[in-house]
Design an enzyme around this catalytic site. Structure first.
Site, short mmCIF file in Angstrom:
data_model
loop_
_atom_site.label_atom_id
_atom_site.label_comp_id
_atom_site.label_asym_id
_atom_site.label_seq_id
_atom_site.Cartn_x
_atom_site.Cartn_y
_atom_site.Cartn_z
N CYS A 278 0.83 -1.21 0.00
CA CYS A 278 0.00 0.00 0.00
C CYS A 278 0.86 1.26 0.00
O CYS A 278 0.44 2.30 -0.47
CB CYS A 278 -0.90 -0.01 1.22
SG CYS A 278 0.03 -0.28 2.74
N GLU A 378 -4.42 2.53 -8.08
CA GLU A 378 -3.50 1.61 -7.44
C GLU A 378 -3.43 0.32 -8.24
O GLU A 378 -4.44 -0.34 -8.46
CB GLU A 378 -3.98 1.32 -6.01
CG GLU A 378 -3.01 0.47 -5.23
CD GLU A 378 -3.52 0.15 -3.83
OE1 GLU A 378 -4.65 -0.34 -3.69
OE2 GLU A 378 -2.76 0.38 -2.87
P1 NAD Z 1 -9.31 -6.48 0.02
O1 NAD Z 1 -9.87 -5.17 0.40
O2 NAD Z 1 -9.88 -7.17 -1.15
O3 NAD Z 1 -9.46 -7.52 1.24
C1 NAD Z 1 -9.01 -7.21 2.53
C2 NAD Z 1 -9.78 -8.05 3.55
O4 NAD Z 1 -11.16 -7.66 3.51
C3 NAD Z 1 -9.75 -9.55 3.25
O5 NAD Z 1 -9.64 -10.25 4.47
C4 NAD Z 1 -11.11 -9.77 2.61
O6 NAD Z 1 -11.57 -11.11 2.74
C5 NAD Z 1 -11.98 -8.81 3.40
N1 NAD Z 1 -13.25 -8.45 2.73
C6 NAD Z 1 -13.53 -8.49 1.40
N2 NAD Z 1 -14.81 -8.12 1.18
C7 NAD Z 1 -15.35 -7.83 2.39
C8 NAD Z 1 -16.65 -7.38 2.82
N3 NAD Z 1 -17.62 -7.17 1.96
N4 NAD Z 1 -16.84 -7.18 4.14
C9 NAD Z 1 -15.85 -7.37 5.03
N5 NAD Z 1 -14.61 -7.82 4.68
C10 NAD Z 1 -14.36 -8.04 3.37
O7 NAD Z 1 -7.75 -6.26 -0.13
P2 NAD Z 1 -6.64 -7.27 -0.62
O8 NAD Z 1 -6.75 -7.47 -2.09
O9 NAD Z 1 -6.63 -8.47 0.26
O10 NAD Z 1 -5.33 -6.39 -0.30
C11 NAD Z 1 -4.86 -5.38 -1.12
C12 NAD Z 1 -5.36 -4.00 -0.72
O11 NAD Z 1 -5.02 -3.73 0.64
C13 NAD Z 1 -4.72 -2.89 -1.51
O12 NAD Z 1 -5.68 -1.95 -1.91
C14 NAD Z 1 -3.74 -2.26 -0.54
O13 NAD Z 1 -3.40 -0.93 -0.80
C15 NAD Z 1 -4.45 -2.43 0.74
N6 NAD Z 1 -3.48 -2.38 1.85
C16 NAD Z 1 -3.47 -1.28 2.67
C17 NAD Z 1 -2.52 -1.20 3.70
C18 NAD Z 1 -2.47 -0.01 4.63
O14 NAD Z 1 -1.91 -0.15 5.70
N7 NAD Z 1 -3.01 1.14 4.29
C19 NAD Z 1 -1.62 -2.23 3.88
C20 NAD Z 1 -1.66 -3.32 3.02
C21 NAD Z 1 -2.62 -3.38 2.02
#
Ligand code: NAD
Length: 473
Positions: A278, A378
């Site tokens: 991120c 992103e």
């Molecule tokens: P994602 O948002 O798809 O999933 C993250 C989590 O949310 C997973 O555990 C997923 O199962 C859950 N989730 C999905 N749909 C949901 C819903 N409807 N309700 C509740 N939970 C739900 O993200 P990803 O693809 O796993 O990770 C990548 C993303 O994470 C990127 O956008 C990245 O920038 C972000 N990220 C942010 C940070 C930060 O600290 N700001 C750090 C790492 C990653």
């Protein structure tokens, strides 16, 4: 072939009531590594019930008891160092270099949490009142796959410092990493129900955590889109939310920067964790009149980047986590080409000899303007956009012309100048002349990179509710 068929509720490994399985696929070979049995709504409710019950007593524990629990967790994580590093390389293709640094950060995070607990004043005087900082309740932790155990460790440490309890929903793609962490936490012998972990899908387990009225707060790390879904649901029961979301971090190289030092750092910032970070510095802002000089340095550096087996200690860029993520990155490279950007290095397709895994050619685009999709969205892969600027003011303007604001980078040989520029960037963290992590400084995003901050006092206070006692004399 591994089968992970247990979740962790009330201090015990239990078989989920959910009966569906999710395949765990190696990003390096695309072979099936195993499968995980997914929890369902009832499993999540059981975990929340356990956490709610444990909160009654855990919220009353003393600082020294909590320090002991944090010390126990740290020592059980220390005993499994190689397992932690190996499972990251195997499960999502994190490089050995990155996994090792991540592991060290994770351990240091427990020390910072202990320091915080030792120094934080849970009772303050404000005006004529006593203000008690009280634990907020059951915290729902929802996290992505890209540094799964690091997120569990830092969020759980804050939960414990605050005297809260938790239900954790990791990404279904991180089941092997989660299993290892569950074993360590079990070994640490926390009171039953303080930490509960449910493997499962976002729309099922994550949705129940977002909906359930017994969850007081959600700490989410993930994409901006999912963060919005969670926040909308959470407001129905007035849950507090900390959202750590996406980014499109600018990296400003000022004209007086030490290029041979600053440019390799900029490449490392862009391609860290295979570009799946991120905080990746994916917009490189360079002075227009230095473009040719910087192009040469970039070509030289990128020609030496080793892409391949994440277990090889020299590998700098491993595979994308999934074929879906691989395809997404390919789509963006094609979008960049269609938008008229020019490929300096990399491009479409897989590197030679790496056809079996989800490997991408680390790609650098030049002739990018800040309105192109590759500069705005992103990508979450090793794709860097170079944007030129004429003046310092223009560099700052471009840096801030984004819906995100998680992290930024500034390089200059004049510290004062770098500080002045950094102070004008709308981002939660600005790295000056390097890349580092300060576990006592706030981390989080401006704008659509999130709500709230993690780490240090800011992070802790997001897990506490202030209660003011106003006594009339
Ligand atoms: P994602 O948002 O798809 O999933 C993250 C989590 O949310 C997973 O555990 C997923 O199962 C859950 N989730 C999905 N749909 C949901 C819903 N409807 N309700 C509740 N939970 C739900 O993200 P990803 O693809 O796993 O990770 C990548 C993303 O994470 C990127 O956008 C990245 O920038 C972000 N990220 C942010 C940070 C930060 O600290 N700001 C750090 C790492 C990653």
């Amino acid at each position: 072939m591994k089968t992970i068929d247990k979740i962790y509720i009330n201090g015990e490994f239990v078989t989920p009531q959910g009966t569906e399985y999710f395949d765990l696929i190696s990003p390096t070979t695309n072979e099936k590594l195993g499968k995980v049995r997914l929890g369902n709504t009832e499993d999540t409710q059981n975990a929340i019930r356990a956490a709610k019950n444990a909160f009654k007593t855990f919220s009353k524990t003393t600082a020294s008891e909590r320090i002991q629990y944090l010390t126990n967790i740290k020592s059980s994580v220390e005993k499994r160092k190689n397992d932690f590093i190996n499972v990251m390389t195997e499960e999502y293709g994190g490089t050995l270099q990155f996994a090792t640094i991540s592991y060290e950060y994770m351990l240091k995070g427990f020390d910072s949490a202990i320091d915080l607990l030792k120094s934080y004043d849970f009772t303050k005087t404000m005006g004529q009142s006593e203000v008690q900082m009280t634990p907020i309740g059951v915290v729902g932790i929802i996290i992505p796959w890209n540094s799964s155990n690091g997120f569990i460790a830092s969020k759980l440490a804050t939960v414990i410092v605050a005297g809260c309890t938790t239900v954790i929903k990791p990404s279904e793609m991180s089941a092997q990493q989660t299993q290892l962490m569950m074993e360590c936490l079990h070994h640490a012998q926390l009171p039953k129900g303080v930490v509960n972990i449910v493997n499962g899908l976002g729309e099922i387990v994550g949705a129940e955590i977002s909906r359930n009225p017994d969850i007081a707060k959600i700490s989410f790390t993930g994409s901006t889109n999912v963060g919005k879904i969670i926040a909308k649901e959470a407001i129905n029961s007035m849950k507090r939310v900390t959202l750590e979301l996406g980014g499109k971090s600018p990296n400003i190289i000022l004209d007086d920067a030490d290029f041979p030092k600053a440019i390799p750092l900029a490449i490392a910032a862009a391609f860290m964790n295979n570009g799946q970070a991120c905080i990746a510095g994916t917009r490189l802002l360079i002075p227009e009149n230095k473009l040719e000089e910087i192009k040469l340095i970039i070509k030289e550096i990128t020609s030496n980047i080793i892409v391949g087996d994440p277990k090889n200690p020299n590998t700098a860029v491993g595979p994308m986590v999934s074929t879906k993520q691989y395809n997404r990155v390919q789509d963006y490279i094609q979008i960049g080409i269609n938008e008229g950007a020019e490929i300096l290095t990399g491009g479409l397709g897989k590197p030679d000899g790496l056809e079996n895994g989800n490997f991408v050619k680390p790609t650098v685009f030049i002739n990018v303007n800040n309105q192109m999709r590759i500069a705005k969205e992103e990508i979450f892969g090793p794709v860097l956009s170079i944007i030129t600027y004429k003046t310092e003011e223009e560099a700052i303007e471009i840096a801030n012309d984004t819906t995100y604001g998680l992290q930024a980078y500034v390089s200059s040989s004049d510290e004062k100048r770098a500080h002045n520029v950094a102070s004008q960037i709308n981002a939660g963290r600005v790295q000056i002349n390097g890349i580092g992590h300060d576990p006592m400084a706030p981390f989080g995003g401006f704008k659509q990179s999130g709500i709230g901050r993690e780490f240090g006092t800011f992070g802790l206070e997001a897990y506490l509710e202030p209660r003011a006692l106003i006594q009339q004399k």
